[in-house]
Design a protein around this motif. Structure first.
Motif, PDB file in Angstrom:
ATOM      1  N   LEU A   1      70.135  60.132  94.293  1.00  0.00           N
ATOM      2  CA  LEU A   1      70.225  61.009  93.123  1.00  0.00           C
ATOM      3  C   LEU A   1      69.340  62.244  93.280  1.00  0.00           C
ATOM      4  O   LEU A   1      69.697  63.344  92.848  1.00  0.00           O
ATOM      5  CB  LEU A   1      69.821  60.237  91.858  1.00  0.00           C
ATOM      6  CG  LEU A   1      70.847  59.242  91.302  1.00  0.00           C
ATOM      7  CD1 LEU A   1      70.255  58.459  90.144  1.00  0.00           C
ATOM      8  CD2 LEU A   1      72.117  59.975  90.864  1.00  0.00           C
ATOM      9  N   LYS A   2      68.183  62.076  93.918  1.00  0.00           N
ATOM     10  CA  LYS A   2      67.284  63.210  94.134  1.00  0.00           C
ATOM     11  C   LYS A   2      67.904  64.261  95.054  1.00  0.00           C
ATOM     12  O   LYS A   2      67.542  65.440  94.993  1.00  0.00           O
ATOM     13  CB  LYS A   2      65.964  62.727  94.733  1.00  0.00           C
ATOM     14  CG  LYS A   2      65.149  61.829  93.824  1.00  0.00           C
ATOM     15  CD  LYS A   2      63.911  61.327  94.558  1.00  0.00           C
ATOM     16  CE  LYS A   2      63.159  60.300  93.744  1.00  0.00           C
ATOM     17  NZ  LYS A   2      62.009  59.743  94.490  1.00  0.00           N
ATOM     18  N   LEU A   3      68.813  63.805  95.924  1.00  0.00           N
ATOM     19  CA  LEU A   3      69.415  64.726  96.893  1.00  0.00           C
ATOM     20  C   LEU A   3      70.649  65.437  96.347  1.00  0.00           C
ATOM     21  O   LEU A   3      71.200  66.315  97.022  1.00  0.00           O
ATOM     22  CB  LEU A   3      69.795  63.962  98.176  1.00  0.00           C
ATOM     23  CG  LEU A   3      68.628  63.354  98.971  1.00  0.00           C
ATOM     24  CD1 LEU A   3      69.155  62.604 100.176  1.00  0.00           C
ATOM     25  CD2 LEU A   3      67.655  64.444  99.405  1.00  0.00           C
ATOM     26  N   ARG A   4      71.094  65.041  95.167  1.00  0.00           N
ATOM     27  CA  ARG A   4      72.262  65.702  94.574  1.00  0.00           C
ATOM     28  C   ARG A   4      71.953  67.171  94.312  1.00  0.00           C
ATOM     29  O   ARG A   4      70.868  67.527  93.864  1.00  0.00           O
ATOM     30  CB  ARG A   4      72.653  65.018  93.268  1.00  0.00           C
ATOM     31  CG  ARG A   4      73.262  63.630  93.446  1.00  0.00           C
ATOM     32  CD  ARG A   4      73.647  63.037  92.118  1.00  0.00           C
ATOM     33  NE  ARG A   4      74.670  63.835  91.446  1.00  0.00           N
ATOM     34  CZ  ARG A   4      75.127  63.596  90.209  1.00  0.00           C
ATOM     35  NH1 ARG A   4      74.611  62.593  89.509  1.00  0.00           N
ATOM     36  NH2 ARG A   4      76.043  64.362  89.682  1.00  0.00           N
ATOM     37  N   HIS A   5      72.914  68.011  94.616  1.00  0.00           N
ATOM     38  CA  HIS A   5      72.810  69.461  94.424  1.00  0.00           C
ATOM     39  C   HIS A   5      71.708  70.077  95.302  1.00  0.00           C
ATOM     40  O   HIS A   5      71.249  71.192  95.023  1.00  0.00           O
ATOM     41  CB  HIS A   5      72.539  69.803  92.953  1.00  0.00           C
ATOM     42  CG  HIS A   5      73.495  69.154  91.996  1.00  0.00           C
ATOM     43  ND1 HIS A   5      74.848  69.398  92.035  1.00  0.00           N
ATOM     44  CD2 HIS A   5      73.290  68.256  90.991  1.00  0.00           C
ATOM     45  CE1 HIS A   5      75.443  68.691  91.073  1.00  0.00           C
ATOM     46  NE2 HIS A   5      74.522  67.986  90.430  1.00  0.00           N
ATOM     47  N   SER A   6      71.264  69.349  96.314  1.00  0.00           N
ATOM     48  CA  SER A   6      70.265  69.912  97.223  1.00  0.00           C
ATOM     49  C   SER A   6      70.975  70.587  98.395  1.00  0.00           C
ATOM     50  O   SER A   6      72.190  70.466  98.562  1.00  0.00           O
ATOM     51  CB  SER A   6      69.343  68.816  97.747  1.00  0.00           C
ATOM     52  OG  SER A   6      70.036  67.966  98.655  1.00  0.00           O
TER      53      SER A   6
END
Length: 243
Positions: free
Chosen positions: A10-15
């Motif tokens: 989830l932390k890597l979403r839109h990264s």
């Protein structure tokens, strides 16, 4: 553990980490293919000659840097707004946090390795290289991914303890140079960054002997266990530099 891994994704979403994973293999292939194109007179071993050029830049420099970037990237949120304090106060163990990050980084590097192989195959076909595609290179790529696990375990420990995004990457570059020196001194089996050179057959495409192959897999597994254990112990016992 499953929830920890889901949280990391989830932390890597839109990264933009996906862009980095794609760009570095592409750049290394372009440099290697350019070298191959202008030296075809001296490079007469078809697919293997192309491998020597593209894997040299990728395996020696771009892949270790990519590992360091991924490790720093998945740790960056922990150093913002005292998030480490919240994590350490949560019911999730430090070991679960660390292992979740290691698993996520390993998947990211596996994607980069697969992309590198696809680009290598495409480049060989564009050069209309004679002979069949060398399946050995797939094994070399898998071995490179395997070594990346031990390097990732070390880099994650550094990235989790050091707030700076760039400092662990700088340490990684120094380790790359040490790895080259260790490989040149015939001591590559004792250093993970040299194991990357051996595993991907970057500087030599000679087949490993049975003893060398066993040592390669066992020593790297030992490094994975040692670095992961050390990193988890550091996180449990030492203060983490957090803003």
């Amino acid at each position: 553990m499953k929830r920890s891994i889901s949280a990391e994704w989830l932390k890597l979403r839109h990264s933009r980490i996906g862009l980095v994973l794609a760009v570095l293999p592409v750049i290394s292939l372009l440099i290697g293919c350019t070298n191959y194109y202008f030296n075809q007179g001296a490079l007469q071993n078809s697919w293997f000659s192309l491998w020597t050029q593209v894997s040299l830049f990728y395996g020696e420099f771009f892949l270790p840097i990519l590992i360091a970037i991924c490790c720093s990237y998945v740790c960056r949120l922990e150093h913002l707004n005292r998030n480490w304090n919240m994590i350490l106060d949560s019911p999730v163990s430090v070991a679960s946090v660390f292992l979740a990050k290691l698993i996520v980084v390993s998947i990211l590097i596996l994607f980069a390795q697969a992309l590198f192989m696809a680009l290598y195959w495409l480049a060989g076909n564009l050069f209309t290289l004679p002979g069949p595609f060398p399946v050995e290179t797939i094994g070399w790529t898998i071995r490179g991914w395997y070594v990346s696990l031990s390097i990732s375990a070390l880099q994650l420990g550094l990235s989790l303890r050091i707030r700076s995004f760039a400092t662990p990457i700088g340490i990684n570059l120094c380790a790359v140079l040490i790895g080259l020196a260790m490989y040149t001194a015939k001591l590559g089996i004792f250093f993970p960054f040299s194991l990357l050179t051996i595993g991907m057959c970057v500087l030599s495409q000679n087949k490993l002997t049975d003893i060398q192959n066993i040592l390669f897999w066992m020593v790297n597994m030992a490094y994975i266990i040692i670095f992961a254990s050390m990193s988890i112990r550091w996180l449990r016992s030492d203060d983490i530099v957090s803003s």
